[in-house]
Structures are given as structure tokens and as C-alpha cells.
Scaffold this motif. Structure first.
Motif, PDB file in Angstrom:
ATOM      1  N   VAL A 150      37.671  47.796  29.501  1.00 46.16           N
ATOM      2  CA  VAL A 150      37.160  48.431  28.305  1.00 46.16           C
ATOM      3  C   VAL A 150      35.898  48.848  28.805  1.00 46.16           C
ATOM      4  CG1 VAL A 150      37.222  48.357  25.799  1.00 46.16           C
ATOM      5  CG2 VAL A 150      38.865  47.229  26.927  1.00 46.16           C
ATOM      6  N   ASP A 151      35.812  50.152  28.196  1.00 50.97           N
ATOM      7  CA  ASP A 151      34.128  50.368  28.227  1.00 50.97           C
ATOM      8  C   ASP A 151      33.126  51.210  27.040  1.00 50.97           C
ATOM      9  OD1 ASP A 151      31.956  51.546  29.218  1.00 50.97           O
ATOM     10  OD2 ASP A 151      32.818  53.049  31.120  1.00 50.97           O
ATOM     11  N   PHE A 152      32.503  50.485  26.772  1.00 51.27           N
ATOM     12  CA  PHE A 152      31.208  50.852  25.727  1.00 51.27           C
ATOM     13  C   PHE A 152      30.571  50.913  26.082  1.00 51.27           C
ATOM     14  CE2 PHE A 152      34.370  47.092  23.703  1.00 51.27           C
ATOM     15  CZ  PHE A 152      35.158  47.692  23.142  1.00 51.27           C
ATOM     16  N   GLY A 153      29.748  51.422  27.413  1.00 50.23           N
ATOM     17  CA  GLY A 153      29.041  51.917  28.435  1.00 50.23           C
ATOM     18  C   GLY A 153      27.750  50.992  27.902  1.00 50.23           C
ATOM     19  N   ASP A 154      27.245  50.183  26.730  1.00 48.44           N
ATOM     20  CA  ASP A 154      26.142  48.752  27.261  1.00 48.44           C
ATOM     21  C   ASP A 154      26.649  47.978  27.564  1.00 48.44           C
ATOM     22  OD1 ASP A 154      23.558  51.136  27.083  1.00 48.44           O
ATOM     23  OD2 ASP A 154      23.490  50.378  24.947  1.00 48.44           O
ATOM     24  N   VAL A 155      27.978  47.390  27.274  1.00 47.19           N
ATOM     25  CA  VAL A 155      28.605  46.968  27.904  1.00 47.19           C
ATOM     26  C   VAL A 155      30.735  46.918  28.114  1.00 47.19           C
ATOM     27  CG1 VAL A 155      30.206  44.321  26.658  1.00 47.19           C
ATOM     28  CG2 VAL A 155      28.329  45.524  25.718  1.00 47.19           C
ATOM     29  N   VAL A 156      30.833  46.627  29.238  1.00 44.75           N
ATOM     30  CA  VAL A 156      31.915  46.482  29.927  1.00 44.75           C
ATOM     31  C   VAL A 156      32.655  45.585  29.880  1.00 44.75           C
ATOM     32  CG1 VAL A 156      33.282  47.462  31.904  1.00 44.75           C
ATOM     33  CG2 VAL A 156      30.962  48.416  31.114  1.00 44.75           C
ATOM     34  N   VAL A 157      33.851  45.470  29.702  1.00 42.75           N
ATOM     35  CA  VAL A 157      35.171  43.823  29.410  1.00 42.75           C
ATOM     36  C   VAL A 157      36.382  44.715  30.119  1.00 42.75           C
ATOM     37  CG1 VAL A 157      36.248  43.456  27.128  1.00 42.75           C
ATOM     38  CG2 VAL A 157      34.386  44.286  26.617  1.00 42.75           C
ATOM     39  N   HIS A 158      35.947  43.412  30.943  1.00 50.36           N
ATOM     40  CA  HIS A 158      36.815  43.145  31.819  1.00 50.36           C
ATOM     41  C   HIS A 158      38.083  41.951  31.136  1.00 50.36           C
ATOM     42  CE1 HIS A 158      35.139  45.515  34.901  1.00 50.36           C
ATOM     43  NE2 HIS A 158      34.027  45.161  34.488  1.00 50.36           N
ATOM     44  N   VAL A 159      39.698  41.875  31.152  1.00 50.74           N
ATOM     45  CA  VAL A 159      39.969  41.132  30.360  1.00 50.74           C
ATOM     46  C   VAL A 159      41.443  41.570  31.345  1.00 50.74           C
ATOM     47  CG1 VAL A 159      41.925  40.570  28.740  1.00 50.74           C
ATOM     48  CG2 VAL A 159      39.819  41.880  28.611  1.00 50.74           C
ATOM     49  N   MET A 160      41.358  40.310  32.004  1.00 43.80           N
ATOM     50  CA  MET A 160      42.361  40.274  33.696  1.00 43.80           C
ATOM     51  C   MET A 160      42.898  38.975  33.477  1.00 43.80           C
ATOM     52  SD  MET A 160      39.293  40.188  36.230  1.00 43.80           S
ATOM     53  CE  MET A 160      39.571  41.275  37.051  1.00 43.80           C
ATOM     54  N   LEU A 161      44.870  38.908  34.457  1.00 45.80           N
ATOM     55  CA  LEU A 161      45.511  37.973  33.930  1.00 45.80           C
ATOM     56  C   LEU A 161      44.796  36.744  35.475  1.00 45.80           C
ATOM     57  CD1 LEU A 161      48.868  39.189  35.306  1.00 45.80           C
ATOM     58  CD2 LEU A 161      48.064  38.103  32.679  1.00 45.80           C
ATOM     59  N   PRO A 162      44.859  35.577  35.052  1.00 50.98           N
ATOM     60  CA  PRO A 162      44.155  34.098  35.598  1.00 50.98           C
ATOM     61  C   PRO A 162      44.067  34.732  37.996  1.00 50.98           C
ATOM     62  CG  PRO A 162      45.122  33.531  34.384  1.00 50.98           C
ATOM     63  CD  PRO A 162      45.398  34.831  34.617  1.00 50.98           C
ATOM     64  N   GLU A 163      45.154  35.448  38.008  1.00 52.28           N
ATOM     65  CA  GLU A 163      45.048  35.243  39.666  1.00 52.28           C
ATOM     66  C   GLU A 163      44.311  36.979  40.323  1.00 52.28           C
ATOM     67  OE1 GLU A 163      48.608  36.344  37.576  1.00 52.28           O
ATOM     68  OE2 GLU A 163      48.193  34.382  38.137  1.00 52.28           O
ATOM     69  N   ALA A 164      44.169  37.732  39.110  1.00 56.93           N
ATOM     70  CA  ALA A 164      43.370  38.373  39.350  1.00 56.93           C
ATOM     71  C   ALA A 164      41.582  38.886  38.760  1.00 56.93           C
ATOM     72  CB  ALA A 164      43.746  40.054  38.079  1.00 56.93           C
ATOM     73  N   ARG A 165      41.329  38.293  37.906  1.00 58.46           N
ATOM     74  CA  ARG A 165      40.557  37.870  38.121  1.00 58.46           C
ATOM     75  C   ARG A 165      39.452  36.369  39.285  1.00 58.46           C
ATOM     76  NH1 ARG A 165      37.838  34.560  32.897  1.00 58.46           N
ATOM     77  NH2 ARG A 165      35.705  34.602  33.379  1.00 58.46           N
ATOM     78  N   LEU A 166      40.337  35.709  39.787  1.00 56.99           N
ATOM     79  CA  LEU A 166      39.973  34.548  40.721  1.00 56.99           C
ATOM     80  C   LEU A 166      40.432  35.443  41.892  1.00 56.99           C
ATOM     81  CD1 LEU A 166      40.216  31.994  42.070  1.00 56.99           C
ATOM     82  CD2 LEU A 166      42.635  31.885  42.564  1.00 56.99           C
ATOM     83  N   PHE A 167      40.796  36.676  42.918  1.00 57.37           N
ATOM     84  CA  PHE A 167      41.145  37.581  43.600  1.00 57.37           C
ATOM     85  C   PHE A 167      39.647  38.693  43.501  1.00 57.37           C
ATOM     86  CE2 PHE A 167      41.397  41.630  45.550  1.00 57.37           C
ATOM     87  CZ  PHE A 167      42.177  41.198  47.020  1.00 57.37           C
ATOM     88  N   TYR A 168      39.218  38.649  42.852  1.00 59.50           N
ATOM     89  CA  TYR A 168      37.782  39.891  41.821  1.00 59.50           C
ATOM     90  C   TYR A 168      37.352  39.107  42.353  1.00 59.50           C
ATOM     91  CZ  TYR A 168      41.064  43.695  42.880  1.00 59.50           C
ATOM     92  OH  TYR A 168      42.265  44.309  42.675  1.00 59.50           O
ATOM     93  N   ASP A 169      37.448  38.183  41.071  1.00 61.54           N
ATOM     94  CA  ASP A 169      36.091  37.411  41.280  1.00 61.54           C
ATOM     95  C   ASP A 169      34.304  38.156  40.731  1.00 61.54           C
ATOM     96  OD1 ASP A 169      34.500  34.740  41.029  1.00 61.54           O
ATOM     97  OD2 ASP A 169      33.935  34.497  43.562  1.00 61.54           O
ATOM     98  N   LEU A 170      34.688  38.528  40.119  1.00 62.71           N
ATOM     99  CA  LEU A 170      33.567  39.701  39.263  1.00 62.71           C
ATOM    100  C   LEU A 170      32.216  38.744  39.134  1.00 62.71           C
ATOM    101  CD1 LEU A 170      35.119  42.097  36.524  1.00 62.71           C
ATOM    102  CD2 LEU A 170      34.752  42.072  39.249  1.00 62.71           C
ATOM    103  N   GLU A 171      32.653  37.206  38.223  1.00 58.74           N
ATOM    104  CA  GLU A 171      31.577  36.628  38.530  1.00 58.74           C
ATOM    105  C   GLU A 171      29.992  36.342  39.498  1.00 58.74           C
ATOM    106  OE1 GLU A 171      34.889  35.289  35.657  1.00 58.74           O
ATOM    107  OE2 GLU A 171      34.587  35.725  37.066  1.00 58.74           O
ATOM    108  N   ARG A 172      31.104  36.037  40.301  1.00 58.48           N
ATOM    109  CA  ARG A 172      30.364  35.595  41.952  1.00 58.48           C
ATOM    110  C   ARG A 172      29.468  37.253  42.019  1.00 58.48           C
ATOM    111  NH1 ARG A 172      30.305  37.205  46.680  1.00 58.48           N
ATOM    112  NH2 ARG A 172      33.148  37.168  46.496  1.00 58.48           N
TER     113      ARG A 172
END
Length: 120
Positions: A80-102
Motif C-alpha cells: 500500500v503506497d501512501f507516498g511518504d509511507v509505503v506499507v508491505h504486508v506479507m506472509l511470513p515466508e515471503a517476508r523471510l525470503f525478501y528480508d526487506l528489513e535487512r
């Protein structure tokens, strides 16, 4: 609404629908595209979609019109793109795979690859 208020609105909207492991990453020093990336996990495709939908609905209630939303068709990763804030809501498997935090972690000064600590 300023960027901090928008970030807090998003965090509250995700918390209200029981989002898991919610993290707000300040990328102002790294990205010219957005100020914050918010990453959150959902427990199922339906939960991921509900979390993203709730951020959209709560923002619109406050007069914030999101730029767009992508990924609702599969529900393993909804952005969800709010411009100044972009929200990524993910299943745990996708989150682990893409590792956006790192990926978006801002390195501390002197911790870049190849740099040595000051020996003085």
C-alpha cells in the motif's frame, strides 16, 4: 497530516487488525522515494489482505488518499503506497525470503563494507 502522523496512523491500523511483527523503517537517508517503509506479517492470505485493506480504509477516513495498492490478487505480499509511507504486508515466508528489513537497514557510520574502525 505530516509523515509522522501518517506513519502512526498506519501502525495503528495494522495493530487494530492484529498485524504481527510490525516494523517501521526510517529510510529518509537511503531512499528518495519514501520516508518510511512499514513491514508487517499476516497469518494467512486473507489476513494479509485485511491488514492492507484496513490501512487503506483508515487513511481514507482521515482524508488521505493512497496512491495505490498492489498484490491483493494473491495476498502473499500486498503493498500500500501512501507516498511518504509505503506499507508491505506479507506472509511470513515471503517476508523471510525478501528480508526487506535487512535490505533497507541504514548502516551505522564506519560499518560500511571495507571500512575499518578508527584505531586512535
Amino acid at each position: 497530516m505530516d509523515v509522522e502522523q501518517l506513519k502512526n496512523l498506519v501502525l495503528e491500523a495494522l495493530t487494530d487488525v492484529k498485524g504481527r511483527d510490525i516494523v517501521a523503517i526510517d529510510v529518509r537517508g537511503v531512499s528518495g522515494v519514501t520516508d518510511y517503509m512499514v513491514v508487517c506479517s499476516g497469518t494467512s492470505n486473507r489476513h494479509v489482505k485485511s491488514l492492507a485493506d484496513n490501512t487503506w480504509v483508515e487513511a481514507k477516513k482521515k482524508g488521505i488518499v493512497p496512491i495505490g495498492m498492489e498484490g491483493q490478487d494473491t495476498g502473499d505480499w500486498v503493498l500500500v503506497d501512501f507516498g511518504d509511507v509505503v506499507v508491505h504486508v506479507m506472509l511470513p515466508e515471503a517476508r523471510l525470503f525478501y528480508d526487506l528489513e535487512r535490505l533497507w537497514q541504514v548502516p551505522e557510520l564506519g560499518s560500511e563494507p571495507g571500512s575499518e574502525p578508527d584505531a586512535s
